[in-house]
Design a protein around this motif. Sequence first.
Motif, PDB file in Angstrom:
ATOM      1  N   GLU A 190       0.822  -1.215   0.000  1.00  0.00           N
ATOM      2  CA  GLU A 190       0.000   0.000   0.000  1.00  0.00           C
ATOM      3  C   GLU A 190       0.855   1.266   0.000  1.00  0.00           C
ATOM      4  N   GLU A 191       0.389   2.257  -0.759  1.00  0.00           N
ATOM      5  CA  GLU A 191       1.060   3.557  -0.815  1.00  0.00           C
ATOM      6  C   GLU A 191       0.866   4.286   0.524  1.00  0.00           C
ATOM      7  N   ASN A 192       1.909   4.986   0.972  1.00  0.00           N
ATOM      8  CA  ASN A 192       1.799   5.727   2.233  1.00  0.00           C
ATOM      9  C   ASN A 192       1.477   7.197   1.966  1.00  0.00           C
ATOM     10  N   GLY A 193       1.460   8.017   3.008  1.00  0.00           N
ATOM     11  CA  GLY A 193       1.087   9.421   2.897  1.00  0.00           C
ATOM     12  C   GLY A 193       2.006  10.262   2.027  1.00  0.00           C
ATOM     13  N   SER A 194       3.239   9.847   1.810  1.00  0.00           N
ATOM     14  CA  SER A 194       4.167  10.616   0.967  1.00  0.00           C
ATOM     15  C   SER A 194       4.256  10.027  -0.445  1.00  0.00           C
ATOM     16  N   LEU A 195       3.237   9.251  -0.828  1.00  0.00           N
ATOM     17  CA  LEU A 195       3.117   8.654  -2.160  1.00  0.00           C
ATOM     18  C   LEU A 195       4.211   7.623  -2.454  1.00  0.00           C
TER      19      LEU A 195
ATOM     20  N   ASP B 107       0.068 -10.080   5.022  1.00  0.00           N
ATOM     21  CA  ASP B 107       0.247 -10.273   6.461  1.00  0.00           C
ATOM     22  C   ASP B 107       0.392  -8.896   7.092  1.00  0.00           C
ATOM     23  N   ASP B 108      -0.700  -8.338   7.601  1.00  0.00           N
ATOM     24  CA  ASP B 108      -0.706  -7.001   8.195  1.00  0.00           C
ATOM     25  C   ASP B 108      -0.133  -5.959   7.230  1.00  0.00           C
ATOM     26  N   GLY B 109      -0.521  -6.058   5.953  1.00  0.00           N
ATOM     27  CA  GLY B 109      -0.063  -5.104   4.939  1.00  0.00           C
ATOM     28  C   GLY B 109       1.243  -5.485   4.266  1.00  0.00           C
ATOM     29  N   ASN B 110       1.899  -6.541   4.728  1.00  0.00           N
ATOM     30  CA  ASN B 110       3.174  -6.975   4.158  1.00  0.00           C
ATOM     31  C   ASN B 110       2.992  -8.173   3.240  1.00  0.00           C
ATOM     32  N   LEU B 111       3.844  -8.250   2.213  1.00  0.00           N
ATOM     33  CA  LEU B 111       3.877  -9.439   1.376  1.00  0.00           C
ATOM     34  C   LEU B 111       4.301 -10.630   2.221  1.00  0.00           C
TER      35      LEU B 111
END
Length: 89
Positions: free
Chosen positions: A10-15, A47-51
């Motif tokens: 997922e993309e974070n707040g700083s793109l 797994d909690d946002g991780n591959l």
Amino acid sequence: MFTECGRRVEENGSLGTDHGTATPMFIVGKGVKGGLYGRPPSLTDLDDGNLKMTTDFRRVYATMIDGWLGCSQTSMILKGQFETFKVFA
């Protein structure tokens, strides 16, 4: 060759993307048969946002120790038996 850390999907707040768990590994050089070895990770089963890791890095190490360095003592070095990839021509 591998990076010290993977990236999150997922993309974070700083793109960009934050550090994650799984990361690709590359084997390059003369005599290497190109291609993808191992199973690609899922971009949806996370797994909690991780591959999720799909290949134990010790398989790649065993491949290099045996196939590149010519040492058949991989199980002693890696403290276990790990199937090698057929990457060398």
